[in-house]
Design an enzyme around this catalytic site. Structure first.
Site, PDB file in Angstrom:
ATOM      1  CB  SER A 318      -4.100 -10.874 -26.560  1.00 50.87           C
ATOM      2  OG  SER A 318      -3.692 -10.926 -25.201  1.00 50.87           O
ATOM      3  CD1 TRP A 321      -5.873 -17.552 -24.029  1.00 50.26           C
ATOM      4  CD2 TRP A 321      -5.286 -16.182 -22.459  1.00 50.26           C
ATOM      5  NE1 TRP A 321      -5.000 -18.330 -23.239  1.00 50.26           N
ATOM      6  CE2 TRP A 321      -4.741 -17.469 -22.079  1.00 50.26           C
ATOM      7  CE3 TRP A 321      -5.201 -15.143 -21.590  1.00 50.26           C
ATOM      8  CZ2 TRP A 321      -3.880 -17.551 -20.730  1.00 50.26           C
ATOM      9  CZ3 TRP A 321      -4.318 -15.301 -20.328  1.00 50.26           C
ATOM     10  CH2 TRP A 321      -3.852 -16.516 -20.086  1.00 50.26           C
ATOM     11  CG  HIS A 322      -6.419 -11.576 -20.540  1.00 47.41           C
ATOM     12  ND1 HIS A 322      -5.625 -11.680 -21.531  1.00 47.41           N
ATOM     13  CD2 HIS A 322      -5.373 -11.727 -19.414  1.00 47.41           C
ATOM     14  CE1 HIS A 322      -4.215 -11.538 -21.399  1.00 47.41           C
ATOM     15  NE2 HIS A 322      -4.248 -11.695 -20.187  1.00 47.41           N
ATOM     16  N   GLY A 323     -10.535 -13.325 -20.973  1.00 42.09           N
ATOM     17  CA  GLY A 323     -12.005 -13.438 -20.267  1.00 42.09           C
ATOM     18  C   GLY A 323     -13.117 -13.365 -21.320  1.00 42.09           C
ATOM     19  CG  PHE A 491      -7.879 -14.961 -16.979  1.00 43.18           C
ATOM     20  CD1 PHE A 491      -9.174 -14.457 -16.969  1.00 43.18           C
ATOM     21  CD2 PHE A 491      -6.771 -14.098 -16.435  1.00 43.18           C
ATOM     22  CE1 PHE A 491      -9.411 -13.203 -16.817  1.00 43.18           C
ATOM     23  CE2 PHE A 491      -7.265 -12.775 -15.987  1.00 43.18           C
ATOM     24  CZ  PHE A 491      -8.474 -12.304 -15.718  1.00 43.18           C
TER      25      PHE A 491
END
Lengths: 491, 320
Positions: A318, A321-323, A491
């Protein structure tokens, strides 16, 4: 195209009017054209990525329906490879490449793979996850493949939630896109009120908090702990209001056109524990990871050690996924550790609460839970917001040293100092205070069903008064000059 | 209106929109009256004057911070007002001067210019239209805002509250907050804001570093407004003295187009039959203690500059 732009203020009414004026069976064409235009306003070339993703998943899902088990798995892998491959190329390649180069450099080895000169396509993580959920659902037999290419393309590119979610599920959104919606005045009102609330969150609170955060986080090494703590709390409200604001505008926009998008936030800072926080924060992403990563890994029906590893793994994914940055990984792992630690100490904490008699004071227990959870979340936000892990570490150190309390007190008495330390004028301070009061009033209404019912049953003039006050607050205190992009666009 | 009529979506929407517009219009009218009362904002202070002045100084920050009103008033022997505005170029200066002259009598106009004023690349000099939006009823303000911002003037003028919403961090509510908080202006009774700061060496070094790469972008538009100021004074029969602001001598090395700009000013002013003054060779410009940065005098420098300027202004106007 930004929601908080004049462009969108012209675009939306045009889309809605033509949408309802178009015969039902052709509405998808108009919405699809509008959605592609919405995306193309940012960078027309990258529209090709959405089209590729759409075509691959459309074909794969249709083939899957006719294929035998082994071939279905192959098709799923193909879809994953294409979608995640594009995501990797545009979002993670340069990060991985730079990391590998650093490792090679550490051992004095030559590494000559060049960096890719590409921009991160806006919303790629969102629409990739949305299409992946569709393919996985078809693979699992949870839904039949969509036969109408246009409707499927609209599912991938539906403009209100295209660039920053909520990440919808095919089982929920696709059927709605097929239904011919008649214009409904009540939906229009509800949609507009939601949009109004979203604009309030974004323009009045998030963008003003951004001024404080940017100012305080510019030179964290030289900034006192008390100032950094306030800056971090400001960031907590900035990111919440920015993202929840976007989600509300998206949900409101879709509602006007008769489509219900999923709720993405439920007053997350009122959560009493970290697991509860994740049930209230970015719900569409949390549930995505629950359904497509956590449960396939075994969910909670595995041994404790495995469960903890799974939790850390889900939060690591997760975070990434954000960056594409190590700091996001630290942020995610911190949340993972909170979850693991929370699970391990649950029994002990209950016993402690019983020993000190806290279990007989449920309200106090609730307040304490909210306070601790909020601060743990803020601690993690430091890594999310800081420019680097070392900056974040120095911010944490400074905060725990708690210097600069005098500076904060001075700011309350000397407006000039307020500007120097927090980048805020006295007017901004008034706006922040008024904004936060209205925000909490809104939360109270959302959380208390009794109040909500009374508000809905209130005479028209009272409701109108509330709307007019909100419009006035936005007009007087919203930040309109140099509109800021929404944080989650990156993102 | 009977409430059951509000069940009609169209009527309901219309009534709501009309109420919102009426509220905005009301707030707009209230703010149009309140904003000019905030005299801590220099523009409001300038527009609030209606009187007679022997000398009016016009210019950018170099005039705002470099004109010692008291010393000049004493030396020149007349009343002085400093209309200099921080971060402004000639279009805004013209607008302020023209609006000021509509309600004030001025004996002599003294225009401050500098070598950077016509260079689009050196300083952006954003046009601060928002400061002037409460004064759109002044024809010259409306005219210049229309020239600089085109059709948006109509929106600011006729859409209720738009101007206060768009610039809400600059005008409107902030002015009210200033007044409630009792904010004092940062300029003195003459309109000057003399600075005590010491010389900023870092700025000189930055200028030196950028000097070789600097390309001059001549702004025809700014030059036009400068000429309009001269023309305005001519039409009103007011003598004009134009002076090139004193700059720290080392900066001259980093200003390759200075000669061209100064020549333009000199020739334009001469063609208008007015006086043009420069101070590049004065000892004042060789001492960094007189400056707080390369092109701005500090309080000491302004005090030393005042007698020089007064002497030349009197000479130019034949009163020495």
């Amino acid at each position: 195209m930004l929601f908080n732009s004049l462009h969108f203020a012209v675009f939306l009414p045009c889309v809605v009017i033509i949408y309802f004026a178009t015969p039902g069976r052709w509405r998808w064409t108009w919405l699809l054209a509008a959605s592609y235009y919405f995306y193309a306003c940012w960078k027309i070339e990258y529209l090709a990525l959405i089209v590729v993703s759409t075509l691959v998943d459309y074909v794969v899902a249709r083939c899957m329906a006719r294929a035998v088990a082994g071939r279905r798995t192959f098709l799923l892998c193909l879809s994953l490879a294409v979608n995640l491959g594009l995501l990797f190329a545009f979002k993670y390649f340069n990060f991985v490449n730079a990391s590998v180069r650093a490792v090679f450099g550490h051992f004095d080895l030559t590494y000559s793979v060049p960096a890719l000169d590409v921009l991160l396509p806006v919303g790629i993580s969102f629409y990739t996850f949305q299409t992946l959920s569709y393919t996985i659902d078809v693979y699992r037999g949870k839904r039949q493949p969509e036969m109408h290419l246009g409707i499927f393309a609209l599912y991938v590119a539906y403009f209100p939630q295209l660039v920053a979610g909520p990440i919808e599920r095919s089982t929920r959104l696709l059927p709605q896109l097929r239904v011919v919606q008649n214009f409904d005045f009540d939906r229009l009102k509800t949609g507009l009120v939601l949009m109004l609330w979203g604009f309030f969150q974004k323009l009045v609170i998030a963008d003003r908090m951004a001024m404080v955060v940017d100012h305080v986080y510019t030179d964290p090494q030289q900034t006192g702990g008390a100032v950094l703590l306030i800056g971090t709390y400001a960031f907590a409200f900035q990111i919440y209001c920015d993202f929840a604001g976007y989600s509300n505008i998206a949900i409101g926009t879709a509602k006007i056109m008769g489509i219900d998008l999923m709720q993405n936030f439920r007053q997350p800072y009122y959560a009493r524990s970290i697991p509860e926080f994740w049930r209230r924060w970015h719900i569409s992403l949390s549930t995505w990871f629950r359904d497509y990563v956590y449960i396939p890994l075994g969910g909670s029906r595995v041994r404790k050690l495995r469960l903890h590893i799974n939790l850390l793994l889900v939060f690591a994914v997760s975070a990434i996924w954000h960056g594409a940055h190590w700091k996001f990984l630290v942020w995610g792992l911190l949340h993972g550790l909170y979850m693991v630690f929370g699970g391990l100490t649950a029994g002990w904490r209950h016993r402690c609460a019983a020993t000190v008699g806290l279990d007989r004071l449920p309200r106090l227990q609730r307040v304490l839970g909210v306070f601790v959870t909020f601060n743990l979340v803020c601690l993690a936000w430091i890594f999310f917001r800081a420019d680097s892990i070392s900056d974040a570490a120095s911010i944490v150190c400074n905060i725990f040293q708690m210097e600069g309390v005098g500076t904060v007190v001075e700011c309350l008495t000397r407006p000039g100092r307020l500007n120097e330390v927090f980048g805020l004028s006295r007017t901004h301070l008034v706006a922040v205070a008024a904004g936060l009061a209205i925000l909490e009033l809104g939360h109270l209404l959302q959380m208390c069903d009794r109040l909500q019912l009374r508000a809905l049953a209130a005479p028209t003039c009272l409701r109108w008064l509330a709307y007019i006050i909100l419009i006035l607050v936005i007009a007087n205190f919203g930040i309109f000059q140099n509109p800021r992009q929404f944080i989650y666009f990156q993102f | 209106m009977p409430m059951n009529r509000l069940k009609n979506p169209l009527v309901c929407s219309l009534v709501f929109v009309v109420i919102v517009l009426a509220v905005f219009q009301f707030e707009s009218v209230v703010l149009d009256r309140l904003v000019p009362l905030d005299k801590s904002v220099k523009v409001n202070w300038i527009y609030s004057h209606a009187g007679t002045f022997d000398y009016a100084f016009v210019g950018s920050s170099a005039a705002y911070t470099g004109i010692d009103g008291k010393a000049l008033s004493d030396t020149l022997g007349g009343s002085v007002i400093n209309l200099g505005l921080d971060g402004t170029a000639h279009p805004e200066q013209y607008m302020v001067l023209a609006a000021f002259l509509e309600s004030n009598d001025v004996g002599t106009i003294i225009l401050q210019v500098d070598a950077w004023g016509l260079d689009e690349n050196a300083y952006g000099y954003p046009f601060h239209e928002y400061l002037h939006l409460p004064y759109l009823d002044k024809p010259v303000v409306a005219e210049v805002v229309a020239e600089r911002r085109g059709g948006r003037l109509a929106a600011w003028k006729y859409v209720p509250f738009l101007k206060y919403a768009e610039f809400n961090t600059e005008i409107g509510v902030p002015n009210v907050v200033h007044m409630i908080g009792g904010r004092q202006p940062e300029f003195d009774v003459y309109g000057s804001s003399l600075r005590n700061q010491a010389f900023n060496q870092a700025e000189l070094e930055a200028l030196a570093a950028a000097g070789d790469h600097h390309s001059y972008a001549w702004s025809t538009m700014r030059a036009e407004y400068f000429e309009r100021m001269l023309d305005l004074a001519r039409k009103k029969g007011i003598p004009v003295v134009v002076y090139l602001t004193p700059e720290y001598h080392e900066v001259l090395d980093y200003s390759p187009s200075r000669h061209q700009v100064v020549s333009y000013y000199r020739e334009t002013v001469a063609a208008a039959g007015q006086a043009f003054l420069t101070y590049d060779d004065e000892p004042l410009c060789r001492d960094r203690l007189n400056f707080y940065n390369t092109s701005h005098l500090n309080r000491d420098g302004a005090g030393r500059f005042a007698p020089l300027l007064a002497r030349d202004v009197l000479a130019a106007s034949g009163r020495d």
